[in-house]
Enzyme design. Structure first.
Site, PDB file in Angstrom:
ATOM      1  CB  SER A 125     -24.432 -22.232 -20.753  1.00 50.62           C
ATOM      2  OG  SER A 125     -23.846 -23.276 -20.032  1.00 50.62           O
ATOM      3  NE  ARG A 151     -13.769 -19.820 -14.773  1.00 49.50           N
ATOM      4  CZ  ARG A 151     -14.917 -19.560 -15.380  1.00 49.50           C
ATOM      5  NH1 ARG A 151     -15.975 -20.297 -15.111  1.00 49.50           N
ATOM      6  NH2 ARG A 151     -15.009 -18.560 -16.243  1.00 49.50           N
ATOM      7  CG  ASP A 203     -20.863 -26.547 -26.685  1.00 52.87           C
ATOM      8  OD1 ASP A 203     -20.278 -27.219 -25.804  1.00 52.87           O
ATOM      9  OD2 ASP A 203     -21.828 -25.798 -26.438  1.00 52.87           O
ATOM     10  CG  HIS A 250     -20.194 -24.352 -23.442  1.00 54.41           C
ATOM     11  ND1 HIS A 250     -21.455 -24.565 -23.965  1.00 54.41           N
ATOM     12  CD2 HIS A 250     -20.383 -23.785 -22.212  1.00 54.41           C
ATOM     13  CE1 HIS A 250     -22.367 -24.169 -23.089  1.00 54.41           C
ATOM     14  NE2 HIS A 250     -21.741 -23.690 -22.037  1.00 54.41           N
ATOM     15  CG  ASP A 251     -15.727 -20.187 -23.052  1.00 54.06           C
ATOM     16  OD1 ASP A 251     -16.710 -20.389 -22.313  1.00 54.06           O
ATOM     17  OD2 ASP A 251     -14.581 -19.995 -22.629  1.00 54.06           O
TER      18      ASP A 251
END
Length: 376
Positions: free
Chosen positions: A153, A223, A320, A353-354
């Protein structure tokens, strides 16, 4: 403690008295960098790997700080003896970037000129500033050239910046779930997160430490927005679906979470707002927004990568959508056109994405195979 862990680790602090000039034109006269190391540096310092962290990351990438610590460092699945970043071969350095809130000089640090926390007065860092500070840390550690610089990232953006800014100081560049610049949609998500923080009355124009307030609700909301973009639709559907909370209230006007996904997002937001600094979040997202690998080369990514002299591994993940495989293929295409040695893999993964943080077998296998070829 997990098998193949680096075990108990202790952070280190390196103090620098040499001023660091930021891209924005301001400078820090002195600063601290907090970092951890895993493994042993070999006699000619040829086996060092730098880990660059993502937006909300920090120096604690592997191992445990105590016997009682419940969770290991954020990339423990990749770093350790026998793991892809094998600490039996490599000397691994992971640091908290300037502007962070986990020990390196940042908005929560006392400004020696005022005797109060820097707060919103901390200089706005860019990716190049972080890379320059990391290069100074390498000098202190006696590392002339990294065996590899690795990041996911925002960390992947730092890795690419290393390959252009200090082309003779790394032999391999590993770029995971990253892009040469953010899309307009990504910038938009970051702006929503910042507005959530800044519109919280507790933000106090960034002076919340001075005023004894905290923008916890705004930071939690930021968040929550970010976390949605890190997960795929499939990941949320399989994990939560439309499942109701067991204690679902009958009153539809109640503020209590009724769906499990609501409860999960609130929990993630509350946990994050208790450990992260709001000004740091603002600084980090702005640095992310302004990164543009080719801007100094009139937008020509091929010309930019022509400055490099290292090998590259580029990895992406199928679901992602924040840093899609298309963005990674753009990197690969530019590297190929610049005649740079590059390997690429798109990993099938449902986690969005994680996924770059998770122990997905093919992901670990590809990373492991590439790093086994790194000559130390």
């Amino acid at each position: 403690m997990q098998e193949h862990s680096v075990g108990i680790v202790s952070p280190r602090i390196e103090h620098f008295d040499e001023p660091l000039m930021f891209v924005c034109g301001r400078s820090l006269p002195a600063y601290d960098l907090v970092f951890e190391t895993y493994g042993e540096l070999n006699p000619d310092a040829s086996n060092a790997i730098l880990i660059c962290h993502a937006l909300s990351g920090h120096h604690h990438a592997a191992g445990y700080h105590s016997e009682d610590e419940r969770k290991p460092g954020w990339w423990d699945s990749c770093i350790g003896p026998g793991k892809p970043i094998d600490t039996q071969r490599f000397f691994v350095v992971s640091l908290n970037n300037l502007g962070g809130c986990h020990g390196s000089t940042g908005p929560t640090t006392e400004n020696p000129e005022t005797g109060q926390a820097f707060g919103p007065g901390f200089p706005q860092p860019q990716v190049d500033d972080w890379v320059d500070a990391q290069a100074r840390l390498a000098d202190r550690l006696g590392i002339v050239c990294w065996a590899a610089v690795v990041g996911g990232s925002l960390g992947g953006m730092q890795a690419m910046a290393w390959s252009l800014r200090y082309p003779d100081r790394l032999r391999h560049c590993v770029v995971i779930a990253a892009a040469m610049k953010l899309s307009a949609q990504n910038i938009a998500f970051n702006e929503i997160a910042r507005r959530a923080i800044m519109s919280d009355p507790g933000f106090a124009d960034g002076h919340y430490l001075r005023d004894g307030t905290q923008p916890t609700q705004g930071l939690a909301l930021a968040r929550m927005v970010g976390h949605i973009t890190y997960l795929s639709d499939d990941a949320m559907a399989s994990r939560f679906g439309r499942e109701l909370q067991p204690s679902n209230p009958d009153d539809e006007d109640s503020d209590a979470p009724q769906f499990q996904i609501e409860s999960y997002l609130r929990y993630q937001g509350d946990q994050f707002s208790s450990v992260f600094d709001a000004n740091t979040y603002v600084l980090m997202t702005r640095a992310l927004d302004h990164f543009d690998l080719a801007v100094a080369y009139r937008g020509d990514a091929i010309a930019a990568f022509s400055q490099s002299s290292c090998g590259y591994l580029v990895l992406s993940f199928s679901t992602d959508w924040r840093f899609s495989p298309t963005r990674s293929r753009e990197i690969v295409d530019a590297l190929l056109a610049a005649e740079c040695p590059v390997s690429y893999a798109e990993i099938e993964a449902d986690e969005g994405h994680d996924a770059f943080l998770l122990p997905i077998p093919r992901y670990l296998a590809v990373l492991d195979a590439y790093l086994k070829r790194v000559d130390i």
